[in-house]
Design a protein around this motif. Sequence first.
Motif, PDB file in Angstrom:
ATOM      1  N   GLU A   1       0.873  -1.172   0.000  1.00  0.00           N
ATOM      2  CA  GLU A   1       0.000   0.000   0.000  1.00  0.00           C
ATOM      3  C   GLU A   1       0.905   1.215   0.000  1.00  0.00           C
ATOM      4  N   SER A   2       0.893   1.938  -1.085  1.00  0.00           N
ATOM      5  CA  SER A   2       1.870   3.005  -1.264  1.00  0.00           C
ATOM      6  C   SER A   2       1.199   4.213  -1.895  1.00  0.00           C
ATOM      7  N   PRO A   3       1.192   5.351  -1.187  1.00  0.00           N
ATOM      8  CA  PRO A   3       1.717   5.600   0.153  1.00  0.00           C
ATOM      9  C   PRO A   3       0.897   4.869   1.226  1.00  0.00           C
ATOM     10  N   GLY A   4       1.519   4.708   2.386  1.00  0.00           N
ATOM     11  CA  GLY A   4       0.850   4.032   3.484  1.00  0.00           C
ATOM     12  C   GLY A   4      -0.250   4.890   4.078  1.00  0.00           C
ATOM     13  N   SER A   5      -1.228   4.229   4.665  1.00  0.00           N
ATOM     14  CA  SER A   5      -2.345   4.933   5.262  1.00  0.00           C
ATOM     15  C   SER A   5      -1.879   5.791   6.428  1.00  0.00           C
ATOM     16  N   VAL A   6      -2.248   7.024   6.420  1.00  0.00           N
ATOM     17  CA  VAL A   6      -2.028   8.024   7.469  1.00  0.00           C
ATOM     18  C   VAL A   6      -0.594   8.532   7.500  1.00  0.00           C
TER      19      VAL A   6
END
Length: 395
Positions: free
Chosen positions: A153-158
Amino acid sequence: MKGLHWRSKLIHPAAHAPPNFRSLATPTYRGSTVLFGSQAQVSDDWRQTENGYTYGLYGTPTVLELAARIAELEAARHTFIVPGGQAAIALIYLAFCKAGSHALVPHTAYGPNREMAAGLLRRLGIAVEAYDPLIGAGIARLIRDDTALIWVESPGSVTMEVQDVPAIVAAAHARQVPVALDNTYAAGVLFDAFAHGVDISMQALTKYVGGHSDLLLGSVSVAGIGAYEAIGAAYKQLGMAVSPDDCSLALRGLQTLGVRLERLEKTALSVAVWLSGHPAVKEVLHPALPSCPGHECWRRDFTGSASIFSIVFGDEFAAGQVAAFADRLKLFKIGFSWGGVTSLVVVYPHLHRPGRDYGGRLVRFNVGLEESSDLIADLSAALDAMDSAPGTICP
């Protein structure tokens, strides 16, 4: 048929509107039952794109039109439309993992993904291991003989870490492990998942494709025949039907996606750069800025940035002061999700990452279509009151 009772005519009318109406809008086809020309043609086949319509559960023409357009944008073999982003995540897990399987997911992944790993999947005997999103090629050390799936997941969540997706893909494919990408941030267009070797790309169409905070949909796109068959079989058995009305809204959203993404990128960057110069802000986590972890990968792999980013307030501020800051904002509304026309803000008071506790000082913004000068003025007024805001000492 002549001589029908008026009640039967309600169900079997002879009167119809004239045909051949042409419009720029995709028709909204609602229906569960599909009619066959003869008993010999009856089948129950989810492969409606190839073999024709069999049941509304697998999509009406409106649903398949949206799927085809998403597949075209992502250069995918096929796209499945599902009820939401979390449904897309569940579909991918259940298509590739079984009892005894091992999966890898970055510890910065979307929260409900990790909750599913620790809850439902664990109860089903599927072990999901979290990894450092910046591990890159080092993920090879974590791949086991029973590893069935690797998430990126890129960018990462938060916290917005940008992953080295090509390096992870290379390590995974060396062990014949498929890689699934949550590509919601890039709306399927700012990062070319399949050109970078990803096997399955999913989006929460709720975000940028919907674009107006009024629908819930997800998509799962596949590159090859193996993933197509695996996802399709699970898709049929899980009964992930979607509303054609929501799909019609998503089709409309696609038409303005280009101009919205362009404006959102420009405004979000201007706001992020302004915040990076404010003395109260310790870090700005925006993929297009050098301060964001993995920024070099963003420069190499992405063609643009989107509307969300986070900031971390200085250590001198308490969690209560940060919460009061969010409460003072006028144009930024407090709420989850992103990708819509309205600017949003949310504080993550209990967010932890391995080796780091943000102490309630991390705030995520979604920048909408308001004028950047008005958003900056709103932030400036709320920041100016930080010193006088009530606070509690963080442990």
